[in-house]
Design an enzyme around this catalytic site. Structure first.
Site, PDB file in Angstrom:
ATOM      1  N   TYR A  34     -16.461 -12.401  15.661  1.00 29.75           N
ATOM      2  CA  TYR A  34     -16.024 -11.539  16.772  1.00 29.75           C
ATOM      3  C   TYR A  34     -15.023 -10.533  16.235  1.00 29.75           C
ATOM      4  O   TYR A  34     -14.069 -10.904  15.542  1.00 29.75           O
ATOM      5  CB  TYR A  34     -15.376 -12.391  17.865  1.00 29.75           C
ATOM      6  CG  TYR A  34     -14.835 -11.594  19.033  1.00 29.75           C
ATOM      7  CD1 TYR A  34     -15.690 -10.880  19.871  1.00 29.75           C
ATOM      8  CD2 TYR A  34     -13.458 -11.553  19.299  1.00 29.75           C
ATOM      9  CE1 TYR A  34     -15.193 -10.153  20.954  1.00 29.75           C
ATOM     10  CE2 TYR A  34     -12.957 -10.836  20.382  1.00 29.75           C
ATOM     11  CZ  TYR A  34     -13.832 -10.137  21.207  1.00 29.75           C
ATOM     12  OH  TYR A  34     -13.333  -9.420  22.268  1.00 29.75           O
ATOM     13  N   ASP A 132     -11.349  -9.210   8.683  1.00 29.67           N
ATOM     14  CA  ASP A 132     -10.735  -9.279  10.005  1.00 29.67           C
ATOM     15  C   ASP A 132      -9.948 -10.586  10.057  1.00 29.67           C
ATOM     16  O   ASP A 132     -10.519 -11.658  10.264  1.00 29.67           O
ATOM     17  CB  ASP A 132     -11.827  -9.227  11.072  1.00 29.67           C
ATOM     18  CG  ASP A 132     -11.273  -9.301  12.485  1.00 29.67           C
ATOM     19  OD1 ASP A 132     -10.077  -9.648  12.635  1.00 29.67           O
ATOM     20  OD2 ASP A 132     -12.023  -9.023  13.431  1.00 29.67           O
ATOM     21  N   LYS A 160      -2.643 -10.937  16.781  1.00 35.07           N
ATOM     22  CA  LYS A 160      -2.189 -12.235  17.268  1.00 35.07           C
ATOM     23  C   LYS A 160      -0.881 -12.719  16.627  1.00 35.07           C
ATOM     24  O   LYS A 160       0.193 -12.319  17.041  1.00 35.07           O
ATOM     25  CB  LYS A 160      -3.298 -13.275  17.088  1.00 35.07           C
ATOM     26  CG  LYS A 160      -4.576 -12.925  17.888  1.00 35.07           C
ATOM     27  CD  LYS A 160      -5.551 -14.071  17.904  1.00 35.07           C
ATOM     28  CE  LYS A 160      -6.932 -13.691  18.446  1.00 35.07           C
ATOM     29  NZ  LYS A 160      -6.984 -13.359  19.838  1.00 35.07           N
TER      30      LYS A 160
END
Ligand SMILES: Cc1ncc(COP(=O)(O)O)c(C=O)c1O
Length: 373
Positions: A34, A132, A160
């Site tokens: 994702y 990522d 995050k």
């Protein structure tokens, strides 16, 4: 480095930089990973995992197919499919983007040598390698997954954990790539880019994480390991087959007899998976709640591989149609390690042993910017 507010934006910036730097448009990515919700990278399930091809299928209503015209979806942990795509699209691939440890469909670390192969292919065909690390960054180690794998990408994206919950994301990497933004050739905009509260939170977070050479990671990893062990123990005590896979504090639990799972299609459909656990989002099994809270109801019977029980073609659900496709049956039936392999296909470190904290140090038409088509 450049700063923005969400992982999706930072991924978008990384892809734009790669396209500007290479003068190419195609982006290869992996099934089950994702990379944010934006039109240009969010995808649906590949219609045929055996034959990677662009364009990828849209993943949501409202997403134009044209946005994915140049996105190629590859199966994870499959070096042959990777090699095939690199040959088929030679000279067209701007970037290969991946979660270096897949955390968004179960937790599936790369098989030994797989990320190395991606690195080599990128070098060979002149594509930009983008890690990522929105989930893994500053979580599995101070230097992220790249420090554990020992592989340096060309660009990295963080989010995050970098600001401990404050809205901040980062894209950074090779100077010559980042120069495309610094020179103004590539546009990277955003009202809240580098906003002060988030930057201050990142500084405080990184100071705390890097204190004493990253000593805190020992504790984080130990906590993750005892949670994983606790889940396995709880499963054994309850007579429920439990498979737990993870790296440090990021892991996933399935109710399954399999010894391991190394590809996302199985990860998605296997048994009835629990929540993704981490010390901050722990599940009931490790917290000593009652068994009724912990043990999920029996896994649903998977759709039959024969056509018999399925609804007529026009009324089949998307999932049912996928599972009933002959290519899916062949694939799942012949996966090498799924059928009773003994050793997990990745290093034993991935099964909860502590990693030594390790600094990696990240090293980046008539459009208005060099990377918009
Ligand atoms: C690996 C990865 N990349 C990108 C994103 C997108 O980040 P955001 O939700 O901040 O846009 C996420 C979000 O969960 C993610 O897990």
């Amino acid at each position: 480095m450049r700063f923005c507010s969400s992982g999706s934006e930072a991924v978008h910036a990384a892809i734009r930089i790669a396209r500007a730097a290479t003068g190419r448009w195609k982006v290869a990515r992996f099934e089950g990973h994702y990379h944010g919700w934006l039109d240009t990278i969010y995808i649906g399930e590949s219609p045929d995992a055996e034959r990677p091809a662009a364009p990828a299928a849209p993943g949501t209503r409202g997403q134009p197919r044209s946005a994915l015209a140049d996105v190629i979806v590859l199966p994870w942990n499959d070096p042959d499919a990777l090699a095939a795509a690199m040959h088929i699209y030679r000279g067209q691939i701007a970037a290969v983007i991946l979660e270096p440890i897949l955390c968004n469909t179960g937790v599936i670390p790369p098989r030994p040598g797989f990320v190395e192969a991606i690195r080599e292919w990128c070098d060979r065909v002149g594509a930009v390698l983008i890690f990522d690390e929105v989930i893994t960054g500053f979580r599995v180690a101070l230097g992220g997954a790249q420090s554990l794998l020992g592989i340096r990408p060309d660009l990295t994206v963080f989010g995050k954990a970098v600001a401990n919950g404050f809205p901040l994301s980062v894209v950074g990497g090779r100077r010559d790539l980042m120069e495309h933004i610094a020179s103004g050739a590539v546009l990277h905009g955003g009202t809240y880019n580098g906003n002060l509260p988030a930057m201050a939170a990142a500084r405080a977070t990184l100071d705390a994480l890097s204190a004493d050479g990253g000593a805190v990671y020992g504790g984080i990893t130990d906590t993750g390991r005892s949670l994983m062990d606790g889940l396995r123990r709880a499963g054994a005590e309850a007579g429920v087959p439990v498979l737990v896979q993870g790296v440090g504090p990021v892991f996933h639990m399935w109710i399954s007899n399999r010894p391991s799972i190394d590809e996302p299609r199985t990860a998605r459909t296997e048994g009835r998976s629990s929540t993704r656990c981490s010390p901050r989002r722990c599940c009931a099994a490790a917290c000593g709640r009652s068994r009724a809270d912990v043990v999920p109801s029996p896994p649903p019977t998977p759709p039959s591989t024969s056509r018999g029980p399925c609804a007529p073609r026009g009324r089949r659900s998307r999932k049912c149609a996928t599972l009933c496709r002959p290519s899916h049956r062949v694939r799942t039936g012949t996966r090498r390690m799924i059928q009773g392999g003994t050793a997990p296909p990745w290093p034993s470190e991935c099964w909860g042993r502590p990693f030594a904290p390790n600094d990696s140090g990240i090293r980046p038409a008539a459009p208005a910017t060099g990377a918009t088509s």
